[in-house]
Design a protein around this motif. Structure first.
Motif, PDB file in Angstrom:
ATOM      1  N   UNK A   1       0.943  -1.296   0.093  1.00 21.44           N
ATOM      2  CA  UNK A   1      -0.011  -0.024  -0.068  1.00 21.44           C
ATOM      3  C   UNK A   1       0.794   1.252   0.042  1.00 21.44           C
ATOM      4  N   UNK A   2       2.148   1.448   0.612  1.00 24.19           N
ATOM      5  CA  UNK A   2       2.832   2.344   0.331  1.00 24.19           C
ATOM      6  C   UNK A   2       3.448   2.683  -0.948  1.00 24.19           C
ATOM      7  N   UNK A   3       3.590   1.641  -1.597  1.00 23.59           N
ATOM      8  CA  UNK A   3       3.861   1.651  -3.113  1.00 23.59           C
ATOM      9  C   UNK A   3       2.720   2.327  -3.804  1.00 23.59           C
ATOM     10  N   UNK A   4       1.547   1.768  -3.597  1.00 25.56           N
ATOM     11  CA  UNK A   4       0.367   2.420  -4.170  1.00 25.56           C
ATOM     12  C   UNK A   4       0.043   3.538  -4.087  1.00 25.56           C
TER      13      UNK A   4
ATOM     14  N   UNK B   1      11.845  -0.904  -8.033  1.00 30.26           N
ATOM     15  CA  UNK B   1      13.554  -1.132  -8.238  1.00 30.26           C
ATOM     16  C   UNK B   1      14.195   0.293  -8.325  1.00 30.26           C
ATOM     17  N   UNK B   2      13.456   1.285  -9.191  1.00 32.03           N
ATOM     18  CA  UNK B   2      13.882   2.382  -9.448  1.00 32.03           C
ATOM     19  C   UNK B   2      13.982   3.437  -8.017  1.00 32.03           C
TER      20      UNK B   2
ATOM     21  N   UNK C   1      17.503   5.178  -6.722  1.00 29.89           N
ATOM     22  CA  UNK C   1      17.320   6.549  -6.388  1.00 29.89           C
ATOM     23  C   UNK C   1      17.855   6.571  -4.786  1.00 29.89           C
ATOM     24  N   UNK C   2      17.189   5.863  -3.953  1.00 29.46           N
ATOM     25  CA  UNK C   2      17.130   6.017  -2.383  1.00 29.46           C
ATOM     26  C   UNK C   2      18.500   5.795  -2.037  1.00 29.46           C
ATOM     27  N   UNK C   3      19.257   4.510  -2.591  1.00 26.41           N
ATOM     28  CA  UNK C   3      20.633   4.264  -2.114  1.00 26.41           C
ATOM     29  C   UNK C   3      21.887   4.913  -3.026  1.00 26.41           C
TER      30      UNK C   3
ATOM     31  N   UNK D   1       8.740   9.842  -4.361  1.00 22.59           N
ATOM     32  CA  UNK D   1       9.375   8.454  -3.873  1.00 22.59           C
ATOM     33  C   UNK D   1       8.935   8.199  -2.143  1.00 22.59           C
ATOM     34  N   UNK D   2       8.287   9.445  -1.674  1.00 25.87           N
ATOM     35  CA  UNK D   2       8.341   9.381  -0.112  1.00 25.87           C
ATOM     36  C   UNK D   2       7.689   8.194   0.498  1.00 25.87           C
ATOM     37  N   UNK D   3       6.282   7.954  -0.223  1.00 25.96           N
ATOM     38  CA  UNK D   3       5.707   6.733   0.661  1.00 25.96           C
ATOM     39  C   UNK D   3       6.404   5.141   0.294  1.00 25.96           C
TER      40      UNK D   3
END
Length: 459
Positions: free
Chosen positions: A78-81, A257-258, A262-264, A390-392
């Motif tokens: 749901x966070x991805x959603x 994956x993207x 980005x995060x790392x 990309x926050x959630x």
């Protein structure tokens, strides 16, 4: 992927804080009530269902773990959603799933059915707190962002002592209208969530999220509607040019994956910090709440008395949350997290070693109070350190690790409690809390009082 100031949503920074903002906090906070009620309900139900269904240590651990396992899955899905479909849609979806399966779990004929339905209800709530953090961060002016989020959690944490109080009364009564008392605890959660679900349909979509998806015109319309209610004299930015609209289509949302790349790549230190933090914070925060009734039973108190003493200790949750309201803006968030975590370690050991009821309740109360200074500070913090697009997803995947650890924790802590005793269990927790503090101190960025877009530029 450093975030720069946006057009329509930048107006939100200049708005005065009015009744509209306070209403938003209440509507969001009511949802956290059921998430937190459900989280702590496992610890309340474990000793009750142990007698109902003849459960041993593994069975009691499963009662606690089932909801957390569902939350782990829900936090990821749901966070991805929420980054793909929008904050508002998922806010409604998660409570719908929770309410349906919580009500169904109330009528479970056996422990197997109960565990499956608890897992499914947990899925519905998996992303609730991540959404709360992101949603309020994206609406609140930076000068009050922490305070507004802390108020939302203060409303939510009223559910924690209520779970224990209701549990004690209903367990003592055993039946109400011919239905087992513990089943009413699940009915209460499910029906209450239905009411909040209806209220949440009034929430607007996040303008920052709309802009991150290239839906600038829609974002501007949302902000314009807010301005008309809050401060009609506030000027709006010019309407975006037609060529600028829909720069990022709905089907172009970053894949998981993207997002991780980005995060790392762009936010490596804070990403590593949050991953380590979420694995360890479960021990610091949920360890006491889920184990407290079992610890008290192990000290020789009855189930009913244990739930009553736990309820008195749990009163520190809403009061600690209330205390955090001025603190989260006065002190840098990362240092507030560290100080509160050390308080959890100290009061946890005192609670575990105490023999008298007065010391047990006092230590439990102080522990739960500092726990919510800790909890509110980190929930605000995790929503500030990633960009809107990309926050959630980023914070939700990291947060799901805390749910995964919470799923495993009972299978380690409950047997350890039985064999080693509460002092050893809470001393081990204190060691992990010290590691958590070092993680945040070394790798965590500053964020207090800064606009979201500014936080992204801090290395």
């Amino acid at each position: 992927m450093a975030e720069t100031g946006s057009a329509a949503s930048s107006v939100l920074e200049r708005l005065p804080v009015t009744g509209w903002h306070r209403r938003l906090v209440v509507l969001v906070g009511l949802g956290t009530f059921f998430d937190l009620y459900e989280v702590f309900l496992g610890g309340v139900l474990a000793p009750v269902l142990a007698k109902e269904f003849g459960l041993g240590s593994t069975g009691k651990a499963l009662v606690i773990a089932a909801g957390f396992a569902g939350m782990f899955v829900g936090a990821n899905v749901l966070s991805v959603a929420a980054d793909r479909l929008g904050r508002r849609r998922v806010f409604i979806l998660n409570l719908l799933v929770y309410s349906l399966f919580s009500l169904a779990a109330a009528f479970s004929p056996n422990i197997e059915t109960f565990l499956i339905l608890r897992f499914l209800a947990g899925m519905g709530l998996g992303a609730e707190l991540v959404l709360v953090d992101a949603y309020l961060a994206e609406f609140a002016p930076s000068r009050v962002r922490g305070r507004m989020t802390a108020w939302a959690y203060t409303i939510g944490f009223l559910g924690v002592p209520l779970a224990a109080l209701l549990g004690g009364r209903l367990v003592a009564r055993q039946e109400l209208f011919g239905i087992d008392g513990w089943r009413w605890l699940l009915v209460f959660g499910g029906l209450g969530a239905v009411l909040v679900l209806a209220l949440r349909t009034q929430l607007p979509e996040s303008p920052r999220w709309l802009e991150s998806r290239g839906r600038d015109a829609e974002a501007r319309n949302v902000v314009a509607a807010i301005v008309r209610k809050v401060a009609p004299q506030t000027p709006l930015p010019p309407a975006p040019a037609a060529s600028d609209i829909a720069a990022l289509g709905d089907d172009e949302a970053p894949s998981v994956g993207e997002v991780l790349r980005i995060a790392f790549r762009d936010y490596r230190s804070r990403t590593v910090m949050l991953v380590i933090f979420q694995i360890l914070q479960t021990v610091a925060y949920y360890g006491f709440a889920t184990l407290a009734p079992l610890v008290l039973v192990s000290k020789g108190f009855t189930v009913t008395d244990s739930l009553g003493y736990a309820a008195l200790s749990f009163a520190g949750y809403p009061l600690g949350s209330l205390v955090s309201v001025p603190l989260v803006e006065r002190f840098e968030r990362k240092y507030l997290i560290i100080a509160a975590a050390l308080g959890i370690a100290v009061f946890g050991i005192v609670f575990a070693a105490a023999g008298s009821v007065m010391v047990i309740v006092a230590a439990g109360f102080l522990l739960t109070a500092v726990s919510n200074v800790f909890s509110n500070a980190f929930h605000i913090y995790q929503a500030e350190i990633f960009p809107t697009a990309i926050r959630t997803t980023a914070s939700g995947i990291a947060y799901s690790l805390s749910r995964a650890t919470s799923t495993v924790l009972p299978f380690v802590a409950v047997p350890a409690l039985a064999t080693l005793g509460p002092v050893a269990v809470f001393s081990g927790s204190a060691v992990l809390i010290v590691l958590l503090c070092l993680d945040v101190a070394v790798l965590g960025p500053r964020s207090t009082g800064l606009e979201l877009e500014h936080v992204q530029q801090i290395s």
